[in-house]
Scaffold this active site. Structure first.
Site, PDB file in Angstrom:
ATOM      1  N   ASP A  14     121.936  89.475 -40.259  1.00 13.62           N
ATOM      2  CA  ASP A  14     122.488  87.969 -40.085  1.00 13.62           C
ATOM      3  C   ASP A  14     122.648  87.794 -38.404  1.00 13.62           C
ATOM      4  OD1 ASP A  14     123.940  85.820 -40.506  1.00 13.62           O
ATOM      5  OD2 ASP A  14     126.420  86.763 -40.844  1.00 13.62           O
ATOM      6  N   ASP A 110     119.030  81.301 -40.964  1.00 13.99           N
ATOM      7  CA  ASP A 110     120.182  82.367 -40.067  1.00 13.99           C
ATOM      8  C   ASP A 110     120.333  83.649 -40.830  1.00 13.99           C
ATOM      9  OD1 ASP A 110     122.558  81.286 -41.583  1.00 13.99           O
ATOM     10  OD2 ASP A 110     123.435  81.248 -39.502  1.00 13.99           O
ATOM     11  N   GLU A 111     119.787  84.417 -42.603  1.00 13.07           N
ATOM     12  CA  GLU A 111     120.053  85.334 -42.484  1.00 13.07           C
ATOM     13  C   GLU A 111     119.213  85.449 -43.878  1.00 13.07           C
ATOM     14  OE1 GLU A 111     123.695  85.594 -44.496  1.00 13.07           O
ATOM     15  OE2 GLU A 111     124.158  83.263 -44.258  1.00 13.07           O
TER      16      GLU A 111
END
Length: 403
Positions: A14, A110-111
């Site tokens: 993350d 974003d992860e």
């Protein structure tokens, strides 16, 4: 690392404060100052979209108005969103992940989850060492930091990446997960939203440990299939695979929303707004060869109160059908003369094939002429792709000042 080599090795990586961190890359002098990414207050998009760690310390929350955020932190610095740069860095980071395993499943921009069970030994002595190598490499190549959860399933790996931030590796094993996770608030569990959290609280279930100890049949009785899933997640029994990076992602919904430069009210405003949003949703459905079996509308008031309603429809990707359903939903559930700040239309319950006709309150199970309309709209899609999205417009939309 008790027995860490005896089970699956799943990472959840993350990016820390991703949107704010990317926006701050050109401004290293601002890194330790409170910074938020936000829209323009002049165009009424003045809300906090993201914030850095320094801003979080002031209690600034995503989606609050910039004005209220500045009351909490008068020195808050606002940077504009940079969507192209977010996509650029997301691509670079996922390419790094893919150099260690082909089982990389993005979960948002974003992860990502990684399954390194069969590949970690090519790069490191153990999975934890590889996680630390990943953190160092991402920072070296991008200037961004990530937190990594290392565990034996996807849910616990996600809890691990959330456990300690920023720039940390957290290991959750079959031996320590009760000690680390059971004291956590049940709201920290994936897929426990506000409504589910409040319902669990009302039943006396406030921690992940209490959820794990609950009777599974009781949970299923209260929450249906989701209750059994939550029991499975809390007890570490989730075992879904990490999908290969290049596999086709299941699209569960397609929606479009707009915050208007002024509050809208009355059918003279609402109809063209819904037409434009429904047309965008229908176009995206047709692009992906998908059919909606339900429509949802979301209204946000000037006081930032959200109101959502949805209904079933017969399978369609025709914009006009989506528009008429959305309009009926709104008229049946909302005072059309009440002011609206933001309006969203979402196609839900998506399928690749049309389902057999079903009866609903809205269309009586009939989609007469839908096939002809679909062919016509595909032809219009080609025109818009060639000459621009404004090449073909409804007259009422052209007369509106909203677009």
């Amino acid at each position: 690392m008790n027995n860490i080599n005896n089970h699956r090795h799943i990472f959840h990586c993350d990016c820390n404060s991703f949107f704010a961190s990317v926006s701050l890359l050109p401004y290293p002098e601002l890194r330790d100052k409170p910074v938020a990414v936000g829209g323009s207050s002049e165009t009424r998009h003045g809300i906090v979209l993201a914030k850095n760690e320094a801003a979080k310390k002031y209690g600034i929350k995503t989606a609050q108005t910039i004005a209220s955020a500045k009351q909490l932190c008068p020195d808050l610095i606002i940077l504009p969103p940079q969507r192209d740069r977010y996509e650029y860095f997301s691509k670079i980071i996922n390419e790094i992940y893919n150099s260690y395993t082909d089982l990389v499943e993005p979960f948002g921009i974003d992860e990502s989850w990684l399954d390194v069970t069969n590949s970690y030994h090519l790069f490191a002595d153990n999975p934890v060492q590889l996680a630390d190598m990943l953190r160092q490499r991402v920072y070296y190549e991008t200037g961004l930091t990530i937190s990594v959860g290392v565990s034996f399933n996807k849910i616990f790996a996600k809890l691990g990446s959330d456990y300690k931030k920023p720039d940390a590796t957290t290991v959750i094993t079959p031996e320590n997960y009760r000690q680390l996770l059971f004291p956590l608030d049940v709201a920290d569990m994936m897929y426990v939203g506000k409504t589910t959290r409040e319902a669990l609280y009302s039943l006396g279930i406030k921690t992940i440990g209490q959820l794990a100890a609950a009777d599974v049949n009781f949970l299923e009785d209260k929450f249906g299939k989701h209750g059994r899933e939550l029991y499975t997640y809390a007890n570490g029994l989730e075992d879904s695979p990490v999908a290969p990076f290049d596999s086709e992602r299941e699209i569960k919904s397609i929606g479009n929303g707009n915050t208007f430069y002024r509050n809208i009210k009355g059918l003279g405003d609402i109809k063209p707004a819904l037409m434009v949003l429904s047309d965008q949703v229908g176009s995206r459905l047709r692009k992906h060869s998908l059919y909606a079996n339900g429509v949802q509308i979301t209204i946000k008031t000037p006081a930032f109160v959200s109101f959502t309603r949805q209904c079933k429809i017969s399978s369609t990707n025709v914009s006009d059908t989506i528009y008429k359903t959305a309009l009926k939903l709104l008229q049946d559930n909302w005072n059309v003369n009440a002011e609206i700040r933001m309006l969203t239309v979402t196609a839900i319950d998506l399928t690749r094939e049309k389902r057999a006709e079903q009866t609903s309150l809205f269309d009586s199970g009939k989609t007469e002429g839908d096939e002809k309309k679909e062919k016509l709209q595909k032809a219009l899609d080609k025109l818009k792709n060639k000459y621009g999205k404004d090449a073909v417009q409804n007259a009422s939309v052209m007369k509106s000042d909203l677009f």
